[in-house]
Write an enzyme that holds these catalytic residues in place. Sequence first.
Site, PDB file in Angstrom:
ATOM      1  N   GLY A  68       0.816  -1.287  -0.061  1.00 50.31           N
ATOM      2  CA  GLY A  68       0.053   0.076   0.021  1.00 50.31           C
ATOM      3  C   GLY A  68       0.689   1.124  -0.092  1.00 50.31           C
ATOM      4  O   GLY A  68       0.141   2.110   0.296  1.00 50.31           O
ATOM      5  N   ASN A  71       1.488   3.014  -2.539  1.00 50.56           N
ATOM      6  CA  ASN A  71       1.079   3.784  -3.481  1.00 50.56           C
ATOM      7  C   ASN A  71      -0.403   4.514  -2.897  1.00 50.56           C
ATOM      8  O   ASN A  71      -0.784   5.480  -2.934  1.00 50.56           O
ATOM      9  CB  ASN A  71       0.662   3.255  -4.705  1.00 50.56           C
ATOM     10  CG  ASN A  71       1.856   3.166  -5.713  1.00 50.56           C
ATOM     11  OD1 ASN A  71       2.453   4.019  -6.161  1.00 50.56           O
ATOM     12  ND2 ASN A  71       2.491   1.824  -5.772  1.00 50.56           N
ATOM     13  N   LEU A  79      -5.113  -8.735  -8.934  1.00 53.72           N
ATOM     14  CA  LEU A  79      -6.283  -9.649  -9.671  1.00 53.72           C
ATOM     15  C   LEU A  79      -7.210  -9.069 -10.917  1.00 53.72           C
ATOM     16  O   LEU A  79      -7.253  -7.973 -10.978  1.00 53.72           O
ATOM     17  CB  LEU A  79      -7.422 -10.236  -8.745  1.00 53.72           C
ATOM     18  CG  LEU A  79      -6.816 -10.819  -7.448  1.00 53.72           C
ATOM     19  CD1 LEU A  79      -8.326 -10.995  -6.468  1.00 53.72           C
ATOM     20  CD2 LEU A  79      -6.412 -12.190  -7.804  1.00 53.72           C
ATOM     21  N   ILE A  80      -6.915  -9.961 -11.938  1.00 57.44           N
ATOM     22  CA  ILE A  80      -7.640  -9.533 -13.023  1.00 57.44           C
ATOM     23  C   ILE A  80      -9.143  -9.256 -13.000  1.00 57.44           C
ATOM     24  O   ILE A  80      -9.915 -10.158 -12.617  1.00 57.44           O
ATOM     25  CB  ILE A  80      -7.448 -10.546 -14.460  1.00 57.44           C
ATOM     26  CG1 ILE A  80      -5.830 -10.470 -14.589  1.00 57.44           C
ATOM     27  CG2 ILE A  80      -8.212 -10.269 -15.652  1.00 57.44           C
ATOM     28  CD1 ILE A  80      -5.610 -11.605 -15.678  1.00 57.44           C
ATOM     29  N   LEU A  81      -9.657  -8.012 -13.571  1.00 60.40           N
ATOM     30  CA  LEU A  81     -11.098  -7.941 -13.324  1.00 60.40           C
ATOM     31  C   LEU A  81     -12.086  -8.320 -14.660  1.00 60.40           C
ATOM     32  O   LEU A  81     -11.717  -7.810 -15.771  1.00 60.40           O
ATOM     33  CB  LEU A  81     -11.176  -6.274 -13.010  1.00 60.40           C
ATOM     34  CG  LEU A  81     -10.772  -5.832 -11.668  1.00 60.40           C
ATOM     35  CD1 LEU A  81     -10.702  -4.266 -11.682  1.00 60.40           C
ATOM     36  CD2 LEU A  81     -11.369  -6.395 -10.438  1.00 60.40           C
ATOM     37  N   ASN A 103      -5.932   2.247 -13.220  1.00 62.00           N
ATOM     38  CA  ASN A 103      -4.836   1.269 -12.702  1.00 62.00           C
ATOM     39  C   ASN A 103      -3.519   2.036 -12.722  1.00 62.00           C
ATOM     40  O   ASN A 103      -3.063   2.568 -13.773  1.00 62.00           O
ATOM     41  CB  ASN A 103      -5.117  -0.001 -13.546  1.00 62.00           C
ATOM     42  CG  ASN A 103      -3.693  -1.028 -12.882  1.00 62.00           C
ATOM     43  OD1 ASN A 103      -3.917  -1.388 -11.804  1.00 62.00           O
ATOM     44  ND2 ASN A 103      -3.055  -1.318 -13.877  1.00 62.00           N
ATOM     45  N   HIS A 115       0.542   0.900 -13.348  1.00 60.09           N
ATOM     46  CA  HIS A 115       1.128  -0.402 -13.857  1.00 60.09           C
ATOM     47  C   HIS A 115       2.581   0.212 -14.252  1.00 60.09           C
ATOM     48  O   HIS A 115       2.939   1.205 -14.915  1.00 60.09           O
ATOM     49  CB  HIS A 115       0.539  -0.667 -15.210  1.00 60.09           C
ATOM     50  CG  HIS A 115       1.103  -1.853 -15.815  1.00 60.09           C
ATOM     51  ND1 HIS A 115       1.174  -3.146 -14.825  1.00 60.09           N
ATOM     52  CD2 HIS A 115       1.823  -2.518 -16.938  1.00 60.09           C
ATOM     53  CE1 HIS A 115       1.899  -4.156 -15.731  1.00 60.09           C
ATOM     54  NE2 HIS A 115       2.327  -3.637 -16.986  1.00 60.09           N
ATOM     55  N   ASP A 150      -4.152  -4.187 -19.061  1.00 59.38           N
ATOM     56  CA  ASP A 150      -3.015  -3.254 -19.098  1.00 59.38           C
ATOM     57  C   ASP A 150      -2.986  -2.547 -20.497  1.00 59.38           C
ATOM     58  O   ASP A 150      -2.179  -1.988 -20.772  1.00 59.38           O
ATOM     59  CB  ASP A 150      -1.668  -3.636 -18.415  1.00 59.38           C
ATOM     60  CG  ASP A 150      -1.493  -4.127 -17.322  1.00 59.38           C
ATOM     61  OD1 ASP A 150      -0.878  -5.173 -16.930  1.00 59.38           O
ATOM     62  OD2 ASP A 150      -2.204  -3.488 -16.197  1.00 59.38           O
ATOM     63  N   GLU A 199       6.282   6.005  -9.222  1.00 59.23           N
ATOM     64  CA  GLU A 199       5.089   5.453  -9.124  1.00 59.23           C
ATOM     65  C   GLU A 199       4.233   6.314  -8.136  1.00 59.23           C
ATOM     66  O   GLU A 199       3.038   6.906  -8.353  1.00 59.23           O
ATOM     67  CB  GLU A 199       4.796   4.102  -8.627  1.00 59.23           C
ATOM     68  CG  GLU A 199       5.160   3.024  -9.389  1.00 59.23           C
ATOM     69  CD  GLU A 199       5.154   1.669  -9.071  1.00 59.23           C
ATOM     70  OE1 GLU A 199       5.361   1.499  -7.895  1.00 59.23           O
ATOM     71  OE2 GLU A 199       4.724   0.881  -9.689  1.00 59.23           O
TER      72      GLU A 199
HETATM   73  N1  LIG Z   1      -9.359  -6.303 -16.715  1.00 60.20           N
HETATM   74  C1  LIG Z   1      -8.300  -5.704 -16.161  1.00 60.20           C
HETATM   75  N2  LIG Z   1      -7.910  -6.303 -14.711  1.00 60.20           N
HETATM   76  C2  LIG Z   1      -7.000  -5.732 -14.319  1.00 60.20           C
HETATM   77  C3  LIG Z   1      -6.277  -4.800 -14.857  1.00 60.20           C
HETATM   78  C4  LIG Z   1      -6.499  -4.525 -16.101  1.00 60.20           C
HETATM   79  O1  LIG Z   1      -5.781  -3.474 -16.688  1.00 60.20           O
HETATM   80  N3  LIG Z   1      -7.774  -4.950 -16.848  1.00 60.20           N
HETATM   81  N4  LIG Z   1      -4.956  -3.916 -14.173  1.00 60.20           N
HETATM   82  C5  LIG Z   1      -4.686  -5.005 -13.042  1.00 60.20           C
HETATM   83  C6  LIG Z   1      -3.333  -4.678 -12.407  1.00 60.20           C
HETATM   84  N5  LIG Z   1      -2.373  -5.337 -13.103  1.00 60.20           N
HETATM   85  C7  LIG Z   1      -1.195  -4.691 -13.427  1.00 60.20           C
HETATM   86  O2  LIG Z   1      -1.210  -3.745 -13.771  1.00 60.20           O
HETATM   87  C8  LIG Z   1      -2.346  -6.944 -13.105  1.00 60.20           C
HETATM   88  C9  LIG Z   1      -2.464  -7.461 -11.751  1.00 60.20           C
HETATM   89  C10 LIG Z   1      -2.509  -9.074 -11.807  1.00 60.20           C
HETATM   90  C11 LIG Z   1      -2.646  -9.759 -12.998  1.00 60.20           C
HETATM   91  C12 LIG Z   1      -2.459 -11.357 -13.142  1.00 60.20           C
HETATM   92  O3  LIG Z   1      -2.334 -11.913 -13.860  1.00 60.20           O
HETATM   93  N6  LIG Z   1      -3.256 -11.793 -11.862  1.00 60.20           N
HETATM   94  C13 LIG Z   1      -3.476 -13.061 -11.721  1.00 60.20           C
HETATM   95  C14 LIG Z   1      -3.044 -13.435 -10.547  1.00 60.20           C
HETATM   96  C15 LIG Z   1      -1.611 -13.344 -10.219  1.00 60.20           C
HETATM   97  C16 LIG Z   1      -1.079 -13.597  -8.752  1.00 60.20           C
HETATM   98  O4  LIG Z   1      -1.793 -14.255  -8.055  1.00 60.20           O
HETATM   99  O5  LIG Z   1       0.008 -13.615  -8.743  1.00 60.20           O
HETATM  100  C17 LIG Z   1      -4.981 -13.438 -11.744  1.00 60.20           C
HETATM  101  O6  LIG Z   1      -5.803 -12.417 -11.596  1.00 60.20           O
HETATM  102  O7  LIG Z   1      -5.333 -14.636 -12.010  1.00 60.20           O
HETATM  103  C18 LIG Z   1      -2.530  -9.182 -14.281  1.00 60.20           C
HETATM  104  C19 LIG Z   1      -2.371  -7.779 -14.415  1.00 60.20           C
HETATM  105  C20 LIG Z   1      -5.773  -5.206 -12.277  1.00 60.20           C
HETATM  106  N7  LIG Z   1      -6.747  -6.013 -12.928  1.00 60.20           N
HETATM  107  N1  GAR Z   2       0.488  -5.104 -12.490  1.00 53.51           N
HETATM  108  C1  GAR Z   2       0.089  -4.201 -11.404  1.00 53.51           C
HETATM  109  C2  GAR Z   2       1.532  -4.246 -10.616  1.00 53.51           C
HETATM  110  O1  GAR Z   2       2.208  -4.847 -10.622  1.00 53.51           O
HETATM  111  N2  GAR Z   2       1.164  -3.317  -9.707  1.00 53.51           N
HETATM  112  C3  GAR Z   2       2.419  -2.824  -8.904  1.00 53.51           C
HETATM  113  O2  GAR Z   2       2.030  -3.575  -7.434  1.00 53.51           O
HETATM  114  C4  GAR Z   2       2.690  -2.522  -6.435  1.00 53.51           C
HETATM  115  C5  GAR Z   2       1.901  -2.068  -5.377  1.00 53.51           C
HETATM  116  O3  GAR Z   2       2.694  -1.612  -4.613  1.00 53.51           O
HETATM  117  P1  GAR Z   2       1.954  -1.098  -3.179  1.00 53.51           P
HETATM  118  O4  GAR Z   2       1.154  -2.066  -2.715  1.00 53.51           O
HETATM  119  O5  GAR Z   2       3.439  -0.746  -2.276  1.00 53.51           O
HETATM  120  O6  GAR Z   2       1.294   0.414  -3.438  1.00 53.51           O
HETATM  121  C6  GAR Z   2       3.407  -1.448  -7.548  1.00 53.51           C
HETATM  122  O7  GAR Z   2       4.577  -1.400  -7.683  1.00 53.51           O
HETATM  123  C7  GAR Z   2       2.443  -1.516  -8.618  1.00 53.51           C
HETATM  124  O8  GAR Z   2       3.093  -0.804  -9.743  1.00 53.51           O
END
Ligand SMILES: Nc1nc2c(c(=O)[nH]1)N[C@@H](CN(C=O)c1ccc(C(=O)N[C@@H](CCC(=O)O)C(=O)O)cc1)CN2
Ligand code: GAR
Length: 248
Positions: free
Chosen positions: A13, A15, A116-118, A135, A137, A177, A206
């Site tokens: 957290g 960010n 988590l992917i939404l 988001n 990234h 992303d 960030e």
């Molecule tokens: N539909 C969308 N969902 C999310 C987005 C997005 O752009 N579109 N951004 C992400 C944040 N993110 C990258 O910025 C990201 C986070 C997690 C994953 C991912 O593959 N998650 C897996 C689990 C991975 C793990 O547990 O280590 C999953 O969801 O199964 C991809 C991108 C937030 N969501």
């Molecule tokens: N794909 C999404 C991703 O990689 N997000 C990354 O998770 C970290 C959260 O840090 P925080 O919990 O200290 O804010 C940050 O580095 C952010 O860029």
Amino acid sequence: MSVTITVLISGSGTNLQALIDAEKAGKLDGTITQVISSSETAFGLKRASEAGIATKTHILKNYYKGTTKDQIAERKAKREQFNKDLANLLIYGSTDGEPVKDYIKPQLIVCAGWMLILSPAVLTPLEKAGITIINLHPALPGAFDGTHAIDRAWKAGQDGEITKGGVMIHRVIAEVDRGSPILVKELDLKKDETLEQYEDRVHAVEHVAIVEGTNIILKTLKEKSSLKEKSSDVEEELSKLSISSEKE
Ligand SMILES: Nc1nc2c(c(=O)[nH]1)N[C@@H](CN(C=O)c1ccc(C(=O)N[C@@H](CCC(=O)O)C(=O)O)cc1)CN2
Ligand SMILES: NCC(=O)N[C@@H]1O[C@H](COP(=O)([O-])[O-])[C@@H](O)[C@H]1O
């Protein structure tokens, strides 16, 4: 009323803390009204509580209870329910979709390390409810989508494949992303730099980008709502005029 913000987290957290500190300093054009974490152990929950912000958790593994990794169809269904419940939690304040009294619906959702992917089961109801979602990234648009982006960019730099890394704030769409960028900040990759050194530089960028990018969206949301207010005022005046002209 100030634009209401929900922040989604999964971890430390830092960010979220940048957003909290900006709000406290009067440098965030909105109000963080709740933090939702996908992990019960996220330190970001403590950061939110200490700032007096309401916190909730929404835990995927709780939905997976009683299933194994091999039960792919069952887990897919459970994940879809997780997403549907998340949409309800965000819009109504409860996973069953029953509106919670005094719940403040967010106008803006900021994914700040939400891992988590939404699915469309979340994104479509949010869009219908008029809620914007963005988001953070740690990569440049179109590069290193998904997880471990910082490590992957650093490695590509060490291998001489790229010379620039970066951080972006983007709109969230189903394609991970790939939503339209709101703010992009580039970083030079340095051959003699360790992963930790690069990671430290990324996190520093960030913490600036998350505030700057959120304020860009907040500005557009405020402009949109003031336009809506003006148009409703005009409609009211027009209805008064039409009533008075009917009386004459
Ligand atoms: N539909 C969308 N969902 C999310 C987005 C997005 O752009 N579109 N951004 C992400 C944040 N993110 C990258 O910025 C990201 C986070 C997690 C994953 C991912 O593959 N998650 C897996 C689990 C991975 C793990 O547990 O280590 C999953 O969801 O199964 C991809 C991108 C937030 N969501
Ligand atoms: N794909 C999404 C991703 O990689 N997000 C990354 O998770 C970290 C959260 O840090 P925080 O919990 O200290 O804010 C940050 O580095 C952010 O860029």
